[in-house]
Design a protein around this motif. Sequence first.
Motif, PDB file in Angstrom:
ATOM      1  N   TYR A  13       0.831  -1.194   0.000  1.00  0.00           N
ATOM      2  CA  TYR A  13       0.000   0.000   0.000  1.00  0.00           C
ATOM      3  C   TYR A  13       0.872   1.253   0.000  1.00  0.00           C
ATOM      4  CZ  TYR A  13      -3.053   3.724   1.599  1.00  0.00           C
ATOM      5  OH  TYR A  13      -3.709   4.917   1.713  1.00  0.00           O
ATOM      6  N   HIS A  14       1.852   1.314   0.884  1.00  0.00           N
ATOM      7  CA  HIS A  14       2.723   2.484   0.983  1.00  0.00           C
ATOM      8  C   HIS A  14       3.582   2.644  -0.274  1.00  0.00           C
ATOM      9  CE1 HIS A  14       1.464   3.676   4.915  1.00  0.00           C
ATOM     10  NE2 HIS A  14       1.660   2.458   5.382  1.00  0.00           N
ATOM     11  N   GLU A  41       1.192   4.070  -2.836  1.00  0.00           N
ATOM     12  CA  GLU A  41       0.907   5.459  -2.481  1.00  0.00           C
ATOM     13  C   GLU A  41       2.074   6.371  -2.869  1.00  0.00           C
ATOM     14  OE1 GLU A  41      -0.938   7.721   1.351  1.00  0.00           O
ATOM     15  OE2 GLU A  41       0.741   6.364   1.738  1.00  0.00           O
ATOM     16  N   SER A  42       3.280   5.936  -2.610  1.00  0.00           N
ATOM     17  CA  SER A  42       4.463   6.719  -2.965  1.00  0.00           C
ATOM     18  C   SER A  42       4.572   6.910  -4.468  1.00  0.00           C
ATOM     19  CB  SER A  42       5.733   6.044  -2.446  1.00  0.00           C
ATOM     20  OG  SER A  42       5.756   6.047  -1.048  1.00  0.00           O
ATOM     21  N   LYS A  85       1.901   9.460  -5.607  1.00  0.00           N
ATOM     22  CA  LYS A  85       2.304  10.826  -5.260  1.00  0.00           C
ATOM     23  C   LYS A  85       3.368  11.329  -6.221  1.00  0.00           C
ATOM     24  CE  LYS A  85       1.133  10.976  -0.369  1.00  0.00           C
ATOM     25  NZ  LYS A  85       1.623  11.058   1.000  1.00  0.00           N
TER      26      LYS A  85
END
Length: 123
Positions: free
Chosen positions: A13-14, A17-18, A21
Amino acid sequence: MLLLNNSNIDEKYHETESKLKLVLENTSEGIVILDKNLTYTFWNKAEEKLTDVKKEEVLGKTVEEAFPGFEKTDFYKMYQRILKSGNPEEMTADFTLPNGETKTYLDRVYPYGDGLIMFVQVV
């Protein structure tokens, strides 16, 4: 068979997300995110170039704080309509920047969570 535990899911997930972004920050189109109070929560590099306004100057401020008199613009009225109706809209109009320069912007604005996301171009 691939087994995912909570740690793997959080990591993926992270990671995603990165990456998202990074894409939003580096696209050639201006991208702005406002919360339900019309406070700036995201302002990408392209928007900095389109407006000559750095993100540090607007993040955490409402549109009225960042751009005094903005509440009198058609853009502001459109944002209010979208927050109320939940329907996306787009508008082309002139806007005078803090440096005194006037540009014509095309704003495509969509509901995003309880706020708005907009995609901005100079036309």
